[in-house]
Design a protein around this motif. Structure first.
Motif, short mmCIF file in Angstrom:
data_model
loop_
_atom_site.label_atom_id
_atom_site.label_comp_id
_atom_site.label_asym_id
_atom_site.label_seq_id
_atom_site.Cartn_x
_atom_site.Cartn_y
_atom_site.Cartn_z
N GLU A 65 -3.67 37.79 0.18
CA GLU A 65 -2.31 37.69 0.48
C GLU A 65 -2.29 38.32 1.29
O GLU A 65 -1.13 37.98 2.05
N ASP A 66 -2.45 39.52 2.63
CA ASP A 66 -3.02 39.37 3.53
C ASP A 66 -2.89 38.36 4.50
O ASP A 66 -1.49 38.36 5.59
N ILE A 67 -4.08 37.32 4.35
CA ILE A 67 -4.13 36.45 5.22
C ILE A 67 -3.05 35.56 5.01
O ILE A 67 -3.22 34.56 5.94
N GLY A 68 -2.50 35.85 3.30
CA GLY A 68 -1.92 34.88 3.85
C GLY A 68 0.06 34.63 4.38
O GLY A 68 0.29 33.78 5.49
N GLN A 69 0.13 35.66 4.64
CA GLN A 69 0.95 36.27 5.12
C GLN A 69 0.85 36.20 6.98
O GLN A 69 1.59 35.69 7.56
N MET A 70 -0.32 36.92 6.93
CA MET A 70 -1.21 36.58 8.74
C MET A 70 -1.35 35.10 9.31
O MET A 70 -0.20 34.45 9.97
N MET A 71 -1.27 33.91 8.24
CA MET A 71 -0.68 33.03 8.94
C MET A 71 0.13 32.15 8.88
O MET A 71 1.04 30.98 9.64
N ARG A 72 1.32 32.43 7.67
CA ARG A 72 2.89 32.41 7.73
C ARG A 72 3.06 33.02 9.12
O ARG A 72 3.92 31.84 9.40
N ALA A 73 2.85 34.03 9.35
CA ALA A 73 3.15 34.20 10.99
C ALA A 73 2.75 33.62 12.16
O ALA A 73 3.59 33.41 13.53
N ALA A 74 1.33 33.42 11.84
CA ALA A 74 0.38 32.90 12.63
C ALA A 74 1.42 30.62 13.19
O ALA A 74 2.04 30.48 14.34
N TRP A 75 1.98 30.63 12.51
CA TRP A 75 2.19 29.49 12.37
C TRP A 75 3.50 29.52 12.58
O TRP A 75 5.07 28.41 11.90
N LYS A 76 4.64 30.87 12.69
CA LYS A 76 6.10 31.24 12.88
C LYS A 76 6.84 30.56 11.41
O LYS A 76 7.65 29.65 11.90
N LEU A 77 6.13 30.20 10.21
CA LEU A 77 7.26 29.40 9.24
C LEU A 77 8.79 30.19 8.88
O LEU A 77 7.99 32.14 8.35
N PRO A 78 9.09 30.57 8.91
CA PRO A 78 10.62 30.84 8.24
C PRO A 78 10.57 31.61 6.84
O PRO A 78 9.59 31.19 6.03
N SER A 79 11.44 32.60 6.25
CA SER A 79 10.83 33.70 5.31
C SER A 79 10.93 32.58 4.16
O SER A 79 12.16 31.86 4.04
N GLY A 80 10.72 33.19 2.49
CA GLY A 80 11.38 31.86 1.32
C GLY A 80 10.44 30.92 1.15
O GLY A 80 9.41 30.81 2.61
N PRO A 81 10.75 30.38 0.64
CA PRO A 81 9.15 28.58 0.04
C PRO A 81 9.53 27.93 1.51
O PRO A 81 9.77 28.28 2.08
N ILE A 82 8.41 27.21 1.89
CA ILE A 82 8.55 26.57 3.05
C ILE A 82 8.53 25.01 1.90
O ILE A 82 7.72 24.63 1.52
#
Length: 187
Positions: A65-82
């Motif tokens: 789960e932490d890694i999922g959050q790190m990937m979202r941050a690295a890809w600069k994805l906005p909060s919420g669903p992709i």
């Protein structure tokens, strides 16, 4: 070109049911031929992208789960669903292929053999929600799994869950819903 089999540290798949040995070999062959063709097509192209695929090790770099959050941050994805998962993958250099698998038992296959970018083959007959989950699951394999272990399927599912819909966002939505319901009942 070198050939890779399912379950190696390069090629992962998501399946719902057991595939027979013959079907498994046919799947490996199809994916390897497609990978070689894509690799040859890419040789003449400059393949620039704004994000990158990083690799992480579960339990050393954090939970799935932490890694999922790190990937979202690295890809600069906005909060919420992709909104567009395929676009997110492609912005990091990955290639998504909707593939006519011979068997409905296979949801998707991922493969990352540098210098070819990560490849994601998704069953083209499945509904969008199942395809999105499969793609997120396969992203988990690509970024977390360099070696086969007993936990990889569970870890890929945990990654996919957090990557697609972070728990904190879900809790926030639940809180808003509960607050709205309470305010509505008070009127």
């Amino acid at each position: 070109d070198q050939v890779f089999g399912l379950g190696t540290s390069f090629l992962f798949h998501r399946k719902r049911q057991t595939l027979g040995a013959g079907d498994m070999r046919r799947l490996e062959a199809e994916i390897n031929v497609a990978r070689m063709r894509i690799g040859r097509l890419l040789r003449g192209l400059e393949h620039e992208h704004v994000n990158d695929f990083a690799t992480y090790t579960p339990h050393e770099d954090g939970t799935p789960e932490d890694i999922g959050q790190m990937m979202r941050a690295a890809w600069k994805l906005p909060s919420g669903p992709i909104r567009n998962l395929t676009h997110a993958v492609e912005s990091a250099g990955g290639i998504v292929v909707y593939y006519p698998f011979a068997s409905k038992k296979v949801d998707g296959v991922s493969l990352w053999v540098p210098p070819t970018p990560p490849l994601f083959f998704l069953n083209d007959t499945f509904p969008t929600d199942r395809t999105r989950w499969t793609l997120a699951h396969e992203i988990g394999h690509v970024v977390m799994h360099r070696h086969v272990s007993v936990e990889i399927e569970q870890e890929a599912d945990q990654f996919a869950s957090e990557f697609l819909m972070p728990l904190i966002y879900y809790i926030y939505l639940d809180f808003l819903y509960q607050t709205e319901s309470t305010e509505y009942q008070m009127l």
